[in-house]
Design a protein around this motif. Structure first.
Motif, PDB file in Angstrom:
ATOM      1  N   GLY A 175       0.819  -1.201   0.000  1.00  0.00           N
ATOM      2  CA  GLY A 175       0.000   0.000   0.000  1.00  0.00           C
ATOM      3  C   GLY A 175       0.854   1.254   0.000  1.00  0.00           C
ATOM      4  N   TYR A 176       1.962   1.209   0.739  1.00  0.00           N
ATOM      5  CA  TYR A 176       2.887   2.343   0.768  1.00  0.00           C
ATOM      6  C   TYR A 176       3.457   2.587  -0.628  1.00  0.00           C
ATOM      7  CZ  TYR A 176       6.873   5.271   2.029  1.00  0.00           C
ATOM      8  OH  TYR A 176       7.782   6.303   2.103  1.00  0.00           O
ATOM      9  N   THR A 177       3.885   1.512  -1.285  1.00  0.00           N
ATOM     10  CA  THR A 177       4.477   1.635  -2.621  1.00  0.00           C
ATOM     11  C   THR A 177       3.471   2.210  -3.623  1.00  0.00           C
ATOM     12  OG1 THR A 177       5.945  -0.247  -2.206  1.00  0.00           O
ATOM     13  CG2 THR A 177       5.563   0.363  -4.499  1.00  0.00           C
ATOM     14  N   ALA A 178       2.237   1.705  -3.582  1.00  0.00           N
ATOM     15  CA  ALA A 178       1.214   2.192  -4.513  1.00  0.00           C
ATOM     16  C   ALA A 178       0.943   3.676  -4.294  1.00  0.00           C
ATOM     17  CB  ALA A 178      -0.064   1.377  -4.345  1.00  0.00           C
ATOM     18  N   ALA A 179       0.842   4.086  -3.021  1.00  0.00           N
ATOM     19  CA  ALA A 179       0.595   5.495  -2.712  1.00  0.00           C
ATOM     20  C   ALA A 179       1.776   6.355  -3.154  1.00  0.00           C
ATOM     21  CB  ALA A 179       0.348   5.666  -1.221  1.00  0.00           C
ATOM     22  N   LEU A 180       2.995   5.844  -2.972  1.00  0.00           N
ATOM     23  CA  LEU A 180       4.182   6.586  -3.376  1.00  0.00           C
ATOM     24  C   LEU A 180       4.205   6.822  -4.881  1.00  0.00           C
ATOM     25  CD1 LEU A 180       6.967   7.836  -2.799  1.00  0.00           C
ATOM     26  CD2 LEU A 180       7.941   5.536  -3.049  1.00  0.00           C
ATOM     27  N   PHE A 181       3.917   5.782  -5.660  1.00  0.00           N
ATOM     28  CA  PHE A 181       3.920   5.945  -7.110  1.00  0.00           C
ATOM     29  C   PHE A 181       2.828   6.904  -7.564  1.00  0.00           C
ATOM     30  CE2 PHE A 181       6.810   2.362  -7.395  1.00  0.00           C
ATOM     31  CZ  PHE A 181       7.557   2.690  -8.517  1.00  0.00           C
TER      32      PHE A 181
END
Length: 281
Positions: A175-181
């Motif tokens: 979820g962190y990675t998706a939000a970051l992108f």
């Protein structure tokens, strides 16, 4: 670091080299960067809906990483505009594992043994060796390219630490990675539109297939790295990820027409020795 995580991060390194090679499209480097990360943001959208946003504790780290990444894109694009991939890529990526290791161990008390530290040093030295040409070439290097490559290394260190800690406190690295992108793509796109205007970005449309290929590799590579930093020490993950320089050298020689030099063979040996020490630490 477990053997499984080790090999998964190696695969991420290959993908990282792949999307960096895409920056040598027949586009201005910054515009190519915008193309790849815009496509990556589109590909990451379904993951945002699937995983949801991370916990509130992660948002300061997300905000910091988004700002640092913007600086990274600017510095890397400026370096690639002044020198070839085989020169810029090793310098930019070679300094980062050393700086990340020092910050991770001394500031965040990451568990790295003496053997692991020596491995990081060998790997970083191998990356520097790969960027060498000859004494004569060194005296004629573009100083601005070196400056921007060094600045790129600083931003890599900062966003690696920020995302490693942010993913850990988020409770869900995916979820962190998706939000970051998502944030990263929106901010980079807005900045690019302000700086280049529609006319300046229009050439991207001719390279959409390559953009989506690069975006997929970018998402996969950094998504793996962020996940790995939640299950292994950040300095070790950062160091293994920088073996992307080996893949980058192969791409530069095989597809970009850059020469195969003696130093690249020596550098490969040093990097492999560093990997072995990191693995057995």
């Amino acid at each position: 670091m477990s053997l499984t995580v080790f090999f998964i991060v190696l695969a991420a390194a290959a993908m990282h080299a792949g999307w960096n090679a895409m920056l040598k499209l027949k586009l201005e480097p910054f515009v190519a960067m915008v193309l790849i990360h815009t496509c990556g943001t589109i590909l990451a959208l379904p993951a945002v809906f699937w995983f949801g946003f991370p916990k509130a504790e992660a948002w300061p780290w997300l905000a910091a990483s988004t700002i640092i990444h913007l600086g990274y894109y600017m510095a890397l694009s400026a370096a690639y505009a002044r020198a070839d991939m085989g020169q810029v890529y090793p310098i930019a990526r070679g300094s980062a594992p050393l700086m990340t290791g020092l910050v991770g161990v001394w500031v965040f008390n990451e568990p790295v043994t003496v053997t692991g530290g020596i491995g990081i040093g060998l790997l970083a030295f191998g990356i520097f060796v790969m960027s060498l040409r000859s004494a004569r070439d060194a005296t004629h290097m573009d100083r601005k390219a070196l400056l921007f490559a060094g600045l790129t290394a600083v931003t890599i260190t900062l966003y690696t630490i920020s995302d490693g800690i942010g993913a850990r406190v988020s409770g869900d690295p995916h979820g962190y990675t998706a939000a970051l992108f998502l944030l990263d793509g929106l901010c980079l796109g807005a900045f690019a539109l302000w700086w280049k205007g529609r006319a300046g970005l229009r050439p991207m449309l001719a390279y959409l297939p390559q953009g989506f290929a690069g975006g997929a590799m970018s998402c996969g590579s950094y998504g793996i790295a962020i996940w790995a930093m939640t299950v292994a020490p950040i300095p070790l993950v950062a160091a293994v990820r920088e073996t992307s320089v080996l893949w980058g050298a192969a791409i530069a020689v095989l597809f970009l027409g850059e020469p195969l030099r003696w130093n690249r063979i020596l550098a490969a040996c040093l990097i492999l020795a560093g990997l072995v020490m990191i693995r057995v630490q």
